[in-house]
Write a protein that holds these residues in place. Structure first.
Motif, PDB file in Angstrom:
ATOM      1  N   GLU A 183       3.549   1.969  -8.582  1.00  0.00           N
ATOM      2  CA  GLU A 183       4.752   2.259  -7.924  1.00  0.00           C
ATOM      3  C   GLU A 183       4.308   2.973  -6.591  1.00  0.00           C
ATOM      4  OE1 GLU A 183       7.593   4.578 -10.486  1.00  0.00           O
ATOM      5  OE2 GLU A 183       8.383   3.035 -11.130  1.00  0.00           O
TER       6      GLU A 183
ATOM      7  N   PHE B 270      10.604   1.361   3.292  1.00  0.00           N
ATOM      8  CA  PHE B 270      10.669   1.121   2.222  1.00  0.00           C
ATOM      9  C   PHE B 270      11.107   2.424   1.255  1.00  0.00           C
ATOM     10  CE2 PHE B 270       7.965  -2.314   3.376  1.00  0.00           C
ATOM     11  CZ  PHE B 270       8.787  -3.601   2.929  1.00  0.00           C
TER      12      PHE B 270
ATOM     13  N   GLN C  92       8.697   1.372  -5.420  1.00  0.00           N
ATOM     14  CA  GLN C  92       8.598   0.071  -5.420  1.00  0.00           C
ATOM     15  C   GLN C  92       7.452  -0.387  -5.473  1.00  0.00           C
ATOM     16  OE1 GLN C  92      10.212  -1.193  -1.652  1.00  0.00           O
ATOM     17  NE2 GLN C  92      12.056  -2.038  -2.699  1.00  0.00           N
ATOM     18  N   THR C  93       6.868  -1.466  -6.251  1.00  0.00           N
ATOM     19  CA  THR C  93       5.632  -1.954  -6.148  1.00  0.00           C
ATOM     20  C   THR C  93       5.165  -2.917  -5.079  1.00  0.00           C
ATOM     21  OG1 THR C  93       6.195  -4.046  -7.555  1.00  0.00           O
ATOM     22  CG2 THR C  93       5.820  -1.791  -8.611  1.00  0.00           C
TER      23      THR C  93
ATOM     24  N   LYS D 253       7.865  -9.702  -1.768  1.00  0.00           N
ATOM     25  CA  LYS D 253       8.891 -10.850  -1.894  1.00  0.00           C
ATOM     26  C   LYS D 253       9.923 -10.619  -0.528  1.00  0.00           C
ATOM     27  CE  LYS D 253       9.103 -10.819  -6.919  1.00  0.00           C
ATOM     28  NZ  LYS D 253       9.977 -10.457  -8.259  1.00  0.00           N
ATOM     29  N   LYS D 254      10.013  -9.328  -0.088  1.00  0.00           N
ATOM     30  CA  LYS D 254      10.802  -8.958   1.023  1.00  0.00           C
ATOM     31  C   LYS D 254      10.244  -9.513   2.169  1.00  0.00           C
ATOM     32  CE  LYS D 254      13.644  -6.909   3.811  1.00  0.00           C
ATOM     33  NZ  LYS D 254      15.048  -7.529   4.183  1.00  0.00           N
TER      34      LYS D 254
ATOM     35  N   ASP E  90       2.402  -8.920 -10.828  1.00  0.00           N
ATOM     36  CA  ASP E  90       2.862  -7.815 -11.019  1.00  0.00           C
ATOM     37  C   ASP E  90       1.906  -6.717 -10.572  1.00  0.00           C
ATOM     38  OD1 ASP E  90       4.215  -5.405 -11.242  1.00  0.00           O
ATOM     39  OD2 ASP E  90       4.672  -5.600 -13.330  1.00  0.00           O
TER      40      ASP E  90
ATOM     41  N   THR F 290       4.080  -5.795  -5.190  1.00  0.00           N
ATOM     42  CA  THR F 290       4.960  -6.950  -5.557  1.00  0.00           C
ATOM     43  C   THR F 290       6.249  -7.013  -5.181  1.00  0.00           C
ATOM     44  OG1 THR F 290       3.558  -7.268  -7.565  1.00  0.00           O
ATOM     45  CG2 THR F 290       5.686  -8.852  -7.549  1.00  0.00           C
ATOM     46  N   GLN F 291       7.159  -6.134  -5.193  1.00  0.00           N
ATOM     47  CA  GLN F 291       8.443  -6.120  -4.797  1.00  0.00           C
ATOM     48  C   GLN F 291       8.748  -6.364  -3.129  1.00  0.00           C
ATOM     49  OE1 GLN F 291       9.430  -2.560  -6.938  1.00  0.00           O
ATOM     50  NE2 GLN F 291      11.194  -3.640  -7.863  1.00  0.00           N
ATOM     51  N   ARG F 292       7.717  -5.603  -2.643  1.00  0.00           N
ATOM     52  CA  ARG F 292       7.688  -5.650  -1.054  1.00  0.00           C
ATOM     53  C   ARG F 292       7.146  -6.887  -0.572  1.00  0.00           C
ATOM     54  NH1 ARG F 292       5.393   0.511   0.278  1.00  0.00           N
ATOM     55  NH2 ARG F 292       7.219   1.562  -0.762  1.00  0.00           N
TER      56      ARG F 292
ATOM     57  N   ASP G 195       0.192  -1.455   1.741  1.00  0.00           N
ATOM     58  CA  ASP G 195       0.846  -1.689   0.538  1.00  0.00           C
ATOM     59  C   ASP G 195      -0.234  -1.954  -0.680  1.00  0.00           C
ATOM     60  OD1 ASP G 195       3.631  -1.098   1.421  1.00  0.00           O
ATOM     61  OD2 ASP G 195       4.080  -3.295   1.365  1.00  0.00           O
TER      62      ASP G 195
END
Length: 325
Positions: free
Chosen positions: A136, A106, A110-111, A117-118, A132, A113-115, A154
């Protein structure tokens, strides 16, 4: 018994149930259940991998709600001592995140939250609620390890940067990133028994230094750079110093937040038994004797009435124990 056990969305096993036990903990991602059944000739064949769900009537309510759904049969054990019995071990479907491995690289900024989703996209998990997380994160390289190990890394980095505490949960509508202590109904625990309170200075820290990763200069080892120092209650508890050297700390501001969060005086945990409130989950807030505490783990025997065993801790103790170590 005011509970329903449904197999494959069509077989009602409830009349065959002898006992149901559930366990939820911040130390594991999947909500776990054990269902003991009486085997009858007309009972459907049950094997690992089948879908299953448990519903019950919450404390003070009249209608059934999902308690463990969606879930999967993980293990089946049969016995015959004159009477045929069967024990099912089941988990919610976050078990696949704990039992599956992968590698991830990664980028920075990124947050969590973004990870998430992945992760959810890669494992075909519907998302129910994904707030959220706001912080970061640094660049992360996760070599072969469980998906949940990467997820929790994370969440730990988020907490170390001063963010809130989160725990993944599987609910009927999909994967939820739950912020600890934000449950709508905060139950007051009454009629408790077998209460044990443990208070200790073990693990305390009244002074904390955060150091940059050790470096060398012209091939020679040099002293680590001090990124932050903070102290509290030295007069009260004595000087107990902790050193943190963490690659996840990327800035002096983050180091200061981490140092402050690692300061720790007396820590305490409380264990108790109480009549079951079947919707209480690990990470929820409860009230005990005027104190607002978080549920570290809950083990329950469903019934009318049922019984639950709780391990409780303060928000700060939960943060240090699970997110900052």
């Amino acid at each position: 018994m005011s509970y329903k056990v449904i197999l494959q969305d069509k077989y009602d096993l409830s009349p065959l149930v002898e006992a149901i036990n559930l366990r939820d903990s911040l130390e594991q991602v999947a909500y776990q259940g054990t269902v003991n059944l009486i085997v009858t000739p007309d009972m459907p064949a049950i094997s690992p991998g089948m879908s299953i769900r448990i519903s019950g009537i919450p404390y003070g309510k009249k209608d059934y709600v999902p308690l463990l759904n969606p879930a999967v049969v993980w293990e089946v054990e049969s016995s015959n001592n004159g009477n045929k019995k069967m024990a099912l071990t089941i988990y919610d479907r976050t078990i696949y995140l704990d039992k599956s491995e992968d590698e991830y690289l990664f980028p920075a900024k990124q947050t969590a939250t973004q990870r998430f989703k992945k992760y959810a996209a890669d494992w075909n998990l519907k998302i129910a609620k994904l707030p959220d997380t706001g912080k970061e994160l640094g660049r992360s390289v996760y070599r072969t390890q469980s998906i949940y190990a990467s997820m929790f890394a994370d969440l730990r980095e988020t907490a170390k940067a001063g963010g809130k505490l989160y725990h993944p949960r599987m609910v009927s509508s999909g994967l939820e990133l739950y912020e600890l202590g934000t449950n709508k109904d905060v139950y007051i625990l009454e009629y408790v028994t077998d209460t044990t309170q443990s208070r200790t200075l073990e693990g305390a820290a009244t002074k904390v230094k955060v150091l940059a990763t050790t470096a060398s200069e012209f091939g020679q080892e040099i002293p680590s750079k001090v990124m932050a120092i903070t102290e509290k209650d030295i007069d009260k508890y004595g000087q107990l110093q902790a050193i943190i050297q963490d690659d996840e700390v990327k800035s002096n501001a983050a180091a200061k937040e981490l140092a402050k969060s690692k300061l720790r005086g007396i820590s305490q945990t409380i264990s108790l038994n109480a009549p079951d409130i079947n919707t209480i989950r690990a990470g929820d807030a409860v009230m005990l004797g005027g104190m607002k505490l978080l549920v570290i783990s809950v083990s329950r025997e469903l019934g009318s009435p049922g019984n639950m065993s709780l391990e409780l801790g303060t928000y700060d103790d939960v943060k240090r124990r699970f997110y900052l170590e």
